[in-house]
Design an enzyme around this catalytic site. Structure first.
Site, PDB file in Angstrom:
ATOM      1  N   ILE A 187       0.885  -1.167   0.000  1.00  0.00           N
ATOM      2  CA  ILE A 187       0.000   0.000   0.000  1.00  0.00           C
ATOM      3  C   ILE A 187       0.920   1.213   0.000  1.00  0.00           C
ATOM      4  O   ILE A 187       1.887   1.277   0.766  1.00  0.00           O
ATOM      5  CB  ILE A 187      -0.947  -0.001   1.220  1.00  0.00           C
ATOM      6  CG1 ILE A 187      -1.888   1.217   1.195  1.00  0.00           C
ATOM      7  CG2 ILE A 187      -0.191  -0.058   2.523  1.00  0.00           C
ATOM      8  CD1 ILE A 187      -2.951   1.180   2.296  1.00  0.00           C
ATOM      9  N   SER A 188       0.696   2.151  -0.897  1.00  0.00           N
ATOM     10  CA  SER A 188       1.615   3.270  -1.087  1.00  0.00           C
ATOM     11  C   SER A 188       1.679   4.201   0.116  1.00  0.00           C
ATOM     12  O   SER A 188       0.739   4.297   0.909  1.00  0.00           O
ATOM     13  CB  SER A 188       1.211   4.080  -2.326  1.00  0.00           C
ATOM     14  OG  SER A 188       1.348   3.329  -3.501  1.00  0.00           O
ATOM     15  N   GLN A 189       2.787   4.889   0.220  1.00  0.00           N
ATOM     16  CA  GLN A 189       2.974   5.948   1.216  1.00  0.00           C
ATOM     17  C   GLN A 189       1.823   6.954   1.100  1.00  0.00           C
ATOM     18  O   GLN A 189       1.436   7.331  -0.001  1.00  0.00           O
ATOM     19  CB  GLN A 189       4.309   6.633   0.944  1.00  0.00           C
ATOM     20  CG  GLN A 189       4.631   7.824   1.832  1.00  0.00           C
ATOM     21  CD  GLN A 189       5.869   8.551   1.360  1.00  0.00           C
ATOM     22  OE1 GLN A 189       6.352   8.333   0.246  1.00  0.00           O
ATOM     23  NE2 GLN A 189       6.401   9.424   2.185  1.00  0.00           N
TER      24      GLN A 189
END
Length: 239
Positions: free
Chosen positions: A84-86
């Protein structure tokens, strides 16, 4: 004895409800701090993006053993070699699309469903494709359970997009590609915007903002990033 048992059960029930309420309040505080210190402080000003990230419960989109880190300043593993992206990258990519409430959006790389949920709080509809079957199934169930009914998940190879739902006002690709897939350019509306990480695998890529004009495609490198690779279906011929 029965009275004591009922009282004990009642006490446990209210304790659990109180603990749950406190936990949700704590997550809401963490979410507010995330938006303030990680998103706004770094220049994200699009109000719809800020509102969406303030209201989408990021902790619901990460594995249970990672929920304590859900609002930290970085990506998190979600299984199957995916992340899950920053939060800042989620905010930046969302703002870059300049979404409106009437827009139809295509996302490639559903992952846990978090980015799709954020997009769905802003746009009219979100069509999101995930090649990893387990992630697609889980994301579909999660989005439905949490009430993001305008985010539709499909399991499959995202290279060819979703032609029967095209054209799209905006396209977001959340996996690193070596080149921009032509089918995605074809499915982008004139005047539409796409954001996609482009570059060689196992290296720093460029986040590219694409704007489709009537007579040309404009590409702009906006920042260096690292993303998991854009995965293709090896059982089918590649284009």
């Amino acid at each position: 004895m029965k009275g004591i048992t009922k009282a004990w059960i009642s006490g446990i029930f209210f304790f659990l409800m109180a603990s749950l309420a406190m936990g949700q309040a704590d997550y809401a505080l963490q979410r507010s701090q995330m938006v303030k210190t990680q998103i706004q402080a770094r220049g994200i000003t699009h109000q719809a993006t800020l509102s969406a990230m303030l209201n989408v419960p990021r902790h619901e989109f990460v594995p249970e053993d990672k929920q304590v880190f859900a609002y930290s300043d970085g990506p998190l593993p979600i299984g199957n070699g995916q992340t899950i992206s920053q939060p800042y990258i989620v905010g930046y990519m969302t703002q870059a699309l300049r979404l409106k409430a009437s827009h139809r959006v295509l996302e490639i790389g559903t992952g846990s469903g978090y980015q799709a949920a954020v997009l769905s709080k802003i746009a009219d509809s979100v069509y999101t494709i995930e090649i990893v079957k387990e992630l697609a199934i889980t994301a579909k169930k999660r989005l439905k359970l949490l009430g993001y009914d305008n985010a539709i998940v499909r399991q499959g190879d995202g290279y060819h997009g979703w032609p029967e739902k095209a054209p799209f006002d905006a396209i977001m690709v959340t996996a690193g590609a070596e080149a921009i897939p032509q089918p995605l350019l074809d499915q982008l509306k004139v005047g539409g915007r796409m954001i996609i990480p482009v570059g060689p695998h196992n290296a720093v890529r460029q986040l590219v903002l694409v704007t489709k004009k009537k007579d040309k495609i404009i590409k702009k490198n906006v920042m260096p990033v690292r993303f998991v690779p854009f995965t293709r279906d090896k059982t089918k011929n590649k284009s």
